[in-house]
Scaffold this motif. Structure first.
Motif, PDB file in Angstrom:
ATOM      1  N   LYS A  86       0.968  -1.156  -0.054  1.00  0.00           N
ATOM      2  CA  LYS A  86      -0.014   0.163   0.120  1.00  0.00           C
ATOM      3  C   LYS A  86       1.088   1.346   0.067  1.00  0.00           C
ATOM      4  O   LYS A  86       1.572   1.721   1.062  1.00  0.00           O
ATOM      5  N   VAL A  87       0.931   1.935  -1.112  1.00  0.00           N
ATOM      6  CA  VAL A  87       1.762   3.193  -1.122  1.00  0.00           C
ATOM      7  C   VAL A  87       0.852   4.290  -0.339  1.00  0.00           C
ATOM      8  O   VAL A  87      -0.161   4.595  -0.785  1.00  0.00           O
ATOM      9  N   VAL A 134       9.473   7.076  -2.025  1.00  0.00           N
ATOM     10  CA  VAL A 134       8.031   6.363  -1.715  1.00  0.00           C
ATOM     11  C   VAL A 134       7.764   5.644  -0.664  1.00  0.00           C
ATOM     12  O   VAL A 134       8.603   4.808  -0.268  1.00  0.00           O
ATOM     13  N   TYR A 135       6.953   6.004   0.221  1.00  0.00           N
ATOM     14  CA  TYR A 135       6.569   5.290   1.492  1.00  0.00           C
ATOM     15  C   TYR A 135       5.427   4.163   1.168  1.00  0.00           C
ATOM     16  O   TYR A 135       4.675   4.580   0.685  1.00  0.00           O
ATOM     17  N   ARG A 153      10.668   3.089   0.733  1.00  0.00           N
ATOM     18  CA  ARG A 153      10.970   2.841   2.099  1.00  0.00           C
ATOM     19  C   ARG A 153       9.726   2.362   2.777  1.00  0.00           C
ATOM     20  O   ARG A 153       8.552   2.798   2.666  1.00  0.00           O
ATOM     21  N   GLN A 154       9.855   1.123   3.169  1.00  0.00           N
ATOM     22  CA  GLN A 154       8.534   0.389   3.800  1.00  0.00           C
ATOM     23  C   GLN A 154       8.811   0.872   5.317  1.00  0.00           C
ATOM     24  O   GLN A 154       9.706   0.861   6.227  1.00  0.00           O
ATOM     25  N   ILE A 155       7.277   1.428   5.761  1.00  0.00           N
ATOM     26  CA  ILE A 155       7.348   1.845   6.899  1.00  0.00           C
ATOM     27  C   ILE A 155       6.320   1.062   7.854  1.00  0.00           C
ATOM     28  O   ILE A 155       5.533   0.219   7.210  1.00  0.00           O
ATOM     29  N   GLU A 176       4.787   3.847  12.330  1.00  0.00           N
ATOM     30  CA  GLU A 176       5.232   5.064  11.431  1.00  0.00           C
ATOM     31  C   GLU A 176       4.240   5.587  10.683  1.00  0.00           C
ATOM     32  O   GLU A 176       3.960   6.840  10.353  1.00  0.00           O
ATOM     33  N   GLU A 177       3.158   4.637  10.070  1.00  0.00           N
ATOM     34  CA  GLU A 177       2.202   5.164   9.656  1.00  0.00           C
ATOM     35  C   GLU A 177       1.072   5.929  10.320  1.00  0.00           C
ATOM     36  O   GLU A 177       0.509   7.080   9.703  1.00  0.00           O
TER      37      GLU A 177
END
Length: 378
Positions: free
Chosen positions: A178-179, A193-194, A221-223, A227-228
Protein backbone atom coordinates in the motif's frame (compact mmCIF):
# COMPACT_ATOMS: atom_id res chain seq x y z
CA UNK A 1 -6.87 35.41 0.73
CA UNK A 2 -5.06 38.17 2.60
CA UNK A 3 -5.62 39.15 6.20
CA UNK A 4 -3.93 41.67 8.46
CA UNK A 5 -2.92 40.48 11.91
CA UNK A 6 -2.05 42.93 14.66
CA UNK A 7 0.62 41.74 17.08
CA UNK A 8 1.34 44.55 19.55
CA UNK A 9 3.09 47.34 17.67
CA UNK A 10 3.86 45.08 14.72
CA UNK A 11 1.54 44.49 11.79
CA UNK A 12 2.08 41.34 9.74
CA UNK A 13 0.45 40.51 6.48
CA UNK A 14 -0.47 36.84 6.05
CA UNK A 15 -1.07 35.54 2.57
CA UNK A 16 -2.65 32.13 2.10
CA UNK A 17 -1.43 30.43 -1.10
CA UNK A 18 -4.15 28.24 -2.58
CA UNK A 19 -4.50 27.58 -6.29
CA UNK A 20 -7.27 26.11 -8.39
CA UNK A 21 -6.41 23.45 -10.92
CA UNK A 22 -8.30 21.90 -13.79
CA UNK A 23 -8.24 18.40 -12.36
CA UNK A 24 -11.07 18.00 -9.86
CA UNK A 25 -9.32 15.60 -7.51
CA UNK A 26 -6.07 17.56 -7.51
CA UNK A 27 -7.90 20.81 -6.78
CA UNK A 28 -9.57 19.23 -3.74
CA UNK A 29 -6.32 17.89 -2.28
CA UNK A 30 -4.43 21.14 -2.68
CA UNK A 31 -7.22 23.20 -1.12
CA UNK A 32 -7.47 20.81 1.80
CA UNK A 33 -3.73 20.89 2.51
CA UNK A 34 -3.55 24.73 2.92
CA UNK A 35 0.18 24.46 3.46
CA UNK A 36 1.67 27.85 2.91
CA UNK A 37 1.54 31.16 4.73
CA UNK A 38 3.81 34.07 3.92
CA UNK A 39 4.65 36.48 6.71
CA UNK A 40 6.44 39.82 6.39
CA UNK A 41 8.79 40.89 9.19
CA UNK A 42 10.07 44.44 8.69
CA UNK A 43 10.55 43.90 4.96
CA UNK A 44 11.93 40.35 5.31
CA UNK A 45 9.71 37.67 3.78
CA UNK A 46 9.45 34.38 5.65
CA UNK A 47 7.44 31.32 4.71
CA UNK A 48 5.73 29.21 7.36
CA UNK A 49 4.22 25.73 7.40
CA UNK A 50 0.58 26.15 8.42
CA UNK A 51 0.35 22.42 9.15
CA UNK A 52 2.04 23.42 12.42
CA UNK A 53 1.34 27.15 12.57
CA UNK A 54 -2.44 27.41 12.46
CA UNK A 55 -2.68 31.05 13.50
CA UNK A 56 0.45 33.19 14.05
CA UNK A 57 -1.56 35.77 16.01
CA UNK A 58 -2.21 33.39 18.91
CA UNK A 59 0.61 30.85 18.55
CA UNK A 60 3.57 30.86 20.88
CA UNK A 61 6.59 31.42 18.65
CA UNK A 62 10.05 30.78 20.08
CA UNK A 63 13.11 32.58 18.78
CA UNK A 64 16.68 31.41 18.56
CA UNK A 65 17.64 34.83 19.90
CA UNK A 66 16.83 34.21 23.56
CA UNK A 67 17.71 36.22 26.69
CA UNK A 68 18.82 33.01 28.39
CA UNK A 69 21.52 32.66 25.72
CA UNK A 70 22.97 36.07 26.38
CA UNK A 71 21.71 37.41 23.04
CA UNK A 72 23.54 34.84 20.94
CA UNK A 73 21.94 32.47 18.45
CA UNK A 74 21.32 28.81 19.12
CA UNK A 75 23.83 26.59 17.30
CA UNK A 76 21.20 23.89 16.62
CA UNK A 77 17.71 23.54 15.22
CA UNK A 78 15.50 20.46 14.92
CA UNK A 79 13.97 20.16 11.45
CA UNK A 80 10.87 18.13 10.59
CA UNK A 81 10.31 16.79 7.09
CA UNK A 82 7.42 15.07 5.40
CA UNK A 83 6.01 12.01 7.19
CA UNK A 84 7.10 13.62 10.50
CA UNK A 85 10.78 12.75 10.07
CA UNK A 86 12.90 14.80 12.48
CA UNK A 87 16.61 15.52 12.46
CA UNK A 88 18.95 17.94 14.20
CA UNK A 89 20.90 20.46 12.08
CA UNK A 90 23.65 22.98 12.83
CA UNK A 91 22.97 26.69 12.52
CA UNK A 92 26.53 27.67 11.57
CA UNK A 93 25.41 30.88 9.83
CA UNK A 94 23.62 32.08 13.00
CA UNK A 95 20.32 32.67 11.26
CA UNK A 96 17.48 34.12 13.39
CA UNK A 97 15.06 31.20 13.24
CA UNK A 98 11.44 30.84 14.32
CA UNK A 99 9.43 27.71 14.85
CA UNK A 100 7.44 26.37 11.87
CA UNK A 101 9.48 28.39 9.36
CA UNK A 102 10.63 26.77 6.11
CA UNK A 103 14.41 26.50 5.64
CA UNK A 104 16.75 24.94 3.07
CA UNK A 105 19.13 22.36 4.54
CA UNK A 106 21.93 20.04 3.49
CA UNK A 107 21.19 16.31 3.10
CA UNK A 108 23.12 13.23 2.04
CA UNK A 109 23.13 13.84 -1.71
CA UNK A 110 21.98 17.42 -2.17
CA UNK A 111 19.66 19.93 -0.52
CA UNK A 112 16.14 19.63 0.86
CA UNK A 113 13.44 21.78 2.46
CA UNK A 114 12.23 21.32 6.01
CA UNK A 115 10.31 23.05 8.79
CA UNK A 116 11.84 24.39 12.00
CA UNK A 117 10.33 22.25 14.76
CA UNK A 118 12.54 23.20 17.71
CA UNK A 119 15.01 26.03 18.16
CA UNK A 120 16.63 28.06 20.90
CA UNK A 121 16.90 26.49 24.34
CA UNK A 122 14.55 23.66 23.38
CA UNK A 123 16.90 22.54 20.59
CA UNK A 124 19.87 22.71 22.97
CA UNK A 125 18.04 20.48 25.47
CA UNK A 126 17.20 17.97 22.75
CA UNK A 127 20.82 17.92 21.64
CA UNK A 128 21.83 16.78 25.15
CA UNK A 129 18.93 14.39 25.76
CA UNK A 130 17.22 13.05 22.63
CA UNK A 131 20.28 13.16 20.34
CA UNK A 132 22.75 12.19 23.10
CA UNK A 133 25.15 15.03 22.24
CA UNK A 134 25.89 13.58 18.80
CA UNK A 135 27.09 16.45 16.65
CA UNK A 136 24.85 16.98 13.57
CA UNK A 137 26.42 16.16 10.23
CA UNK A 138 24.60 18.79 8.16
CA UNK A 139 23.64 22.43 8.59
CA UNK A 140 20.99 24.96 7.56
CA UNK A 141 21.83 26.69 4.28
CA UNK A 142 19.34 29.59 4.18
CA UNK A 143 15.80 30.76 4.75
CA UNK A 144 13.29 29.88 2.05
CA UNK A 145 13.09 32.65 -0.56
CA UNK A 146 10.47 33.26 -3.23
CA UNK A 147 12.20 31.07 -5.85
CA UNK A 148 12.52 28.27 -3.29
CA UNK A 149 8.85 28.68 -2.44
CA UNK A 150 7.80 28.34 -6.08
CA UNK A 151 9.99 25.29 -6.58
CA UNK A 152 8.76 23.61 -3.40
CA UNK A 153 5.16 24.30 -4.33
CA UNK A 154 5.72 22.65 -7.72
CA UNK A 155 7.32 19.65 -6.00
CA UNK A 156 4.23 19.24 -3.82
CA UNK A 157 2.00 19.36 -6.87
CA UNK A 158 4.15 16.75 -8.61
CA UNK A 159 4.06 14.54 -5.52
CA UNK A 160 0.28 14.24 -5.80
CA UNK A 161 0.51 13.23 -9.45
CA UNK A 162 3.40 10.84 -8.73
CA UNK A 163 1.40 9.17 -5.96
CA UNK A 164 -1.45 8.40 -8.34
CA UNK A 165 0.95 7.10 -11.01
CA UNK A 166 2.84 4.86 -8.58
CA UNK A 167 -0.37 3.39 -7.16
CA UNK A 168 -1.46 2.48 -10.68
CA UNK A 169 1.91 0.87 -11.39
CA UNK A 170 1.80 -1.14 -8.14
CA UNK A 171 -1.59 -2.45 -9.18
CA UNK A 172 -0.23 -3.26 -12.64
CA UNK A 173 2.72 -5.22 -11.16
CA UNK A 174 0.27 -6.95 -8.77
CA UNK A 175 2.35 -6.18 -5.67
CA UNK A 176 0.90 -6.64 -2.19
CA UNK A 177 1.82 -3.20 -0.88
CA UNK A 178 0.00 0.00 0.00
CA UNK A 179 1.67 3.22 -1.19
CA UNK A 180 0.92 5.91 1.37
CA UNK A 181 3.08 8.91 0.45
CA UNK A 182 5.62 10.27 -2.00
CA UNK A 183 8.28 12.89 -1.33
CA UNK A 184 10.41 14.79 -3.81
CA UNK A 185 13.74 16.00 -2.48
CA UNK A 186 13.94 19.76 -2.97
CA UNK A 187 16.57 19.53 -5.72
CA UNK A 188 14.71 16.55 -7.26
CA UNK A 189 17.76 14.31 -6.90
CA UNK A 190 15.61 11.68 -5.19
CA UNK A 191 11.99 10.55 -5.06
CA UNK A 192 11.08 8.67 -1.89
CA UNK A 193 8.05 6.38 -1.90
CA UNK A 194 6.62 5.32 1.46
CA UNK A 195 4.58 2.14 1.64
CA UNK A 196 3.25 -0.45 4.06
CA UNK A 197 3.18 -4.18 3.44
CA UNK A 198 2.52 -7.30 5.53
CA UNK A 199 5.86 -8.77 4.46
CA UNK A 200 8.98 -8.00 2.44
CA UNK A 201 8.29 -7.13 -1.20
CA UNK A 202 10.44 -7.79 -4.25
CA UNK A 203 10.02 -4.45 -6.02
CA UNK A 204 13.15 -4.45 -8.20
CA UNK A 205 11.18 -4.35 -11.44
CA UNK A 206 8.98 -1.57 -10.05
CA UNK A 207 12.04 0.51 -9.12
CA UNK A 208 13.46 0.15 -12.64
CA UNK A 209 10.19 1.33 -14.15
CA UNK A 210 9.93 4.26 -11.72
CA UNK A 211 13.52 5.33 -12.46
CA UNK A 212 12.77 5.25 -16.17
CA UNK A 213 9.57 7.27 -15.68
CA UNK A 214 10.80 9.95 -13.27
CA UNK A 215 14.47 9.98 -14.35
CA UNK A 216 15.87 10.31 -10.84
CA UNK A 217 17.02 8.18 -7.93
CA UNK A 218 14.13 6.14 -6.49
CA UNK A 219 13.98 5.09 -2.85
CA UNK A 220 11.17 2.79 -1.70
CA UNK A 221 10.89 2.91 2.08
CA UNK A 222 8.76 0.37 3.91
CA UNK A 223 7.29 1.83 7.09
CA UNK A 224 5.70 0.07 10.05
CA UNK A 225 2.17 0.63 11.28
CA UNK A 226 3.57 2.83 14.05
CA UNK A 227 5.32 5.04 11.50
CA UNK A 228 2.13 5.22 9.44
CA UNK A 229 0.17 6.43 12.49
CA UNK A 230 2.94 8.97 13.13
CA UNK A 231 2.64 10.23 9.56
CA UNK A 232 -1.14 10.65 9.75
CA UNK A 233 -1.29 12.00 13.31
CA UNK A 234 -4.39 12.43 15.43
CA UNK A 235 -5.66 12.82 19.00
CA UNK A 236 -5.17 10.08 21.56
CA UNK A 237 -7.76 8.92 24.12
CA UNK A 238 -6.00 11.16 26.66
CA UNK A 239 -7.12 14.20 24.66
CA UNK A 240 -3.64 15.19 23.48
CA UNK A 241 -1.78 14.75 20.19
CA UNK A 242 -0.33 11.32 19.59
CA UNK A 243 3.01 10.90 21.34
CA UNK A 244 4.69 9.70 18.15
CA UNK A 245 3.74 12.90 16.31
CA UNK A 246 4.62 15.33 19.09
CA UNK A 247 7.71 14.33 21.08
CA UNK A 248 8.68 10.65 20.68
CA UNK A 249 11.81 10.64 18.52
CA UNK A 250 12.31 6.89 18.15
CA UNK A 251 10.14 3.83 18.69
CA UNK A 252 10.90 1.32 21.44
CA UNK A 253 9.64 -2.25 21.52
CA UNK A 254 6.53 -2.49 23.74
CA UNK A 255 5.30 -5.83 25.11
CA UNK A 256 2.35 -6.98 27.16
CA UNK A 257 4.75 -7.44 30.06
CA UNK A 258 4.86 -3.63 30.35
CA UNK A 259 1.08 -3.63 30.86
CA UNK A 260 1.18 -6.58 33.24
CA UNK A 261 3.79 -4.94 35.48
CA UNK A 262 1.60 -1.83 35.78
CA UNK A 263 -1.45 -4.02 36.51
CA UNK A 264 -3.48 -2.52 33.71
CA UNK A 265 -6.81 -3.98 32.59
CA UNK A 266 -6.53 -7.00 30.30
CA UNK A 267 -8.38 -5.18 27.54
CA UNK A 268 -6.61 -5.29 24.20
CA UNK A 269 -8.78 -2.48 22.78
CA UNK A 270 -7.67 -0.10 25.55
CA UNK A 271 -4.02 -1.10 25.39
CA UNK A 272 -3.62 -0.60 21.62
CA UNK A 273 -3.29 2.69 19.77
CA UNK A 274 -4.41 3.82 16.32
CA UNK A 275 -1.51 1.88 14.82
CA UNK A 276 -2.99 -1.40 16.06
CA UNK A 277 0.03 -1.99 18.31
CA UNK A 278 0.55 -1.53 22.03
CA UNK A 279 0.56 2.14 23.05
CA UNK A 280 3.94 3.83 23.40
CA UNK A 281 2.80 5.43 26.66
CA UNK A 282 2.92 2.02 28.36
CA UNK A 283 6.66 2.66 28.68
CA UNK A 284 6.48 6.07 30.35
CA UNK A 285 5.78 4.92 33.94
CA UNK A 286 7.07 1.36 33.59
CA UNK A 287 10.41 2.01 35.34
CA UNK A 288 8.65 3.63 38.31
CA UNK A 289 6.47 0.56 38.81
CA UNK A 290 9.45 -1.78 38.39
CA UNK A 291 11.35 0.05 41.15
CA UNK A 292 8.29 0.07 43.43
CA UNK A 293 7.56 -3.64 42.91
CA UNK A 294 11.07 -4.60 43.98
CA UNK A 295 9.68 -4.41 47.53
CA UNK A 296 6.85 -6.83 46.71
CA UNK A 297 6.69 -10.45 45.54
CA UNK A 298 5.62 -11.02 41.90
CA UNK A 299 1.94 -11.11 40.99
CA UNK A 300 0.26 -14.55 41.07
CA UNK A 301 2.59 -15.62 43.89
CA UNK A 302 1.14 -18.22 46.26
CA UNK A 303 0.94 -17.07 49.89
CA UNK A 304 0.65 -19.55 52.77
CA UNK A 305 -1.80 -18.25 55.38
CA UNK A 306 -3.34 -19.89 58.49
CA UNK A 307 -6.72 -19.78 56.70
CA UNK A 308 -5.25 -21.52 53.64
CA UNK A 309 -3.31 -20.63 50.50
CA UNK A 310 -4.01 -17.41 48.64
CA UNK A 311 -2.87 -15.84 45.38
CA UNK A 312 -1.44 -12.33 45.09
CA UNK A 313 -3.64 -10.59 42.49
CA UNK A 314 -2.85 -6.88 42.88
CA UNK A 315 -0.45 -4.52 44.61
CA UNK A 316 -1.36 -0.92 45.44
CA UNK A 317 1.96 0.91 45.63
CA UNK A 318 0.21 4.14 46.69
CA UNK A 319 -1.63 2.65 49.69
CA UNK A 320 1.25 0.27 50.37
CA UNK A 321 -0.90 -2.85 50.56
CA UNK A 322 -1.60 -5.98 48.55
CA UNK A 323 -4.81 -7.69 47.46
CA UNK A 324 -5.06 -11.47 47.61
CA UNK A 325 -7.61 -14.09 46.60
CA UNK A 326 -8.26 -17.13 48.80
CA UNK A 327 -7.92 -20.24 46.65
CA UNK A 328 -10.43 -22.25 48.70
CA UNK A 329 -13.29 -19.74 48.84
CA UNK A 330 -12.45 -17.28 46.04
CA UNK A 331 -12.90 -14.34 48.41
CA UNK A 332 -10.77 -11.21 48.02
CA UNK A 333 -9.10 -9.41 50.89
CA UNK A 334 -6.22 -7.02 51.40
CA UNK A 335 -2.92 -7.70 53.14
CA UNK A 336 -0.94 -4.82 54.72
CA UNK A 337 2.65 -4.50 53.61
CA UNK A 338 4.22 -5.24 57.06
CA UNK A 339 2.27 -8.52 57.28
CA UNK A 340 3.22 -9.49 53.76
CA UNK A 341 6.88 -8.63 54.43
CA UNK A 342 6.87 -10.86 57.50
CA UNK A 343 5.42 -13.76 55.49
CA UNK A 344 8.01 -13.15 52.78
CA UNK A 345 10.86 -13.28 55.28
CA UNK A 346 9.48 -16.55 56.66
CA UNK A 347 9.43 -18.11 53.16
CA UNK A 348 5.64 -18.30 53.15
CA UNK A 349 5.40 -16.67 49.71
CA UNK A 350 6.24 -18.68 46.57
CA UNK A 351 6.74 -16.73 43.28
CA UNK A 352 5.23 -18.20 40.08
CA UNK A 353 7.41 -19.96 37.53
CA UNK A 354 8.41 -18.18 34.31
CA UNK A 355 6.41 -20.59 32.15
CA UNK A 356 3.33 -19.96 34.30
CA UNK A 357 3.63 -16.20 33.66
CA UNK A 358 3.72 -16.74 29.88
CA UNK A 359 0.84 -19.21 30.12
CA UNK A 360 -1.31 -16.66 31.96
CA UNK A 361 -0.61 -14.06 29.27
CA UNK A 362 -1.59 -16.50 26.53
CA UNK A 363 -4.82 -17.39 28.33
CA UNK A 364 -5.76 -13.74 28.87
CA UNK A 365 -4.91 -12.33 25.43
CA UNK A 366 -4.46 -15.31 23.09
CA UNK A 367 -1.12 -16.27 21.53
CA UNK A 368 -2.05 -14.86 18.10
CA UNK A 369 -2.96 -11.47 19.53
CA UNK A 370 0.29 -11.31 21.51
CA UNK A 371 2.35 -11.95 18.38
CA UNK A 372 0.36 -9.32 16.46
CA UNK A 373 0.59 -6.64 19.14
CA UNK A 374 4.28 -7.07 19.88
CA UNK A 375 5.53 -7.69 16.34
CA UNK A 376 7.48 -4.78 14.85
CA UNK A 377 7.49 -5.14 11.07
CA UNK A 378 9.97 -2.66 9.54
Amino acid sequence: MNEIINDGNKTDEIEDFREKKDEKGFRHQLKKSNIFKKQFHHGIVKYYNSDFLADPSVSTVKHTLDESFGKRYSPYAEIVFKCKRKKLFKNIHHYPLREFEFVIVQVDNGIDVGTIYSCGEEAINKFHTVYREEEPEFSIIRHMNFDDFQKHKKNLEDEIRALAQIKAMVKEFNLEMKVTETEWQFDRQRLTVYFTAPQRIDFRELVKELARLFKTRIELRQISSREEAKRIGGMGPCGRCLCCTSFVSEFTHVTLDHARVQQLANNVAKLTGYCGRLKCCLLFEHDIYVDAFKNYPPLNSIIELPEGNAKLVKVDIFKNQAYIQMLSTGLYCYLPYPDMLRLWENNKIHPPKEEDIKKNLKEEFGIDEIDLLEDEMI
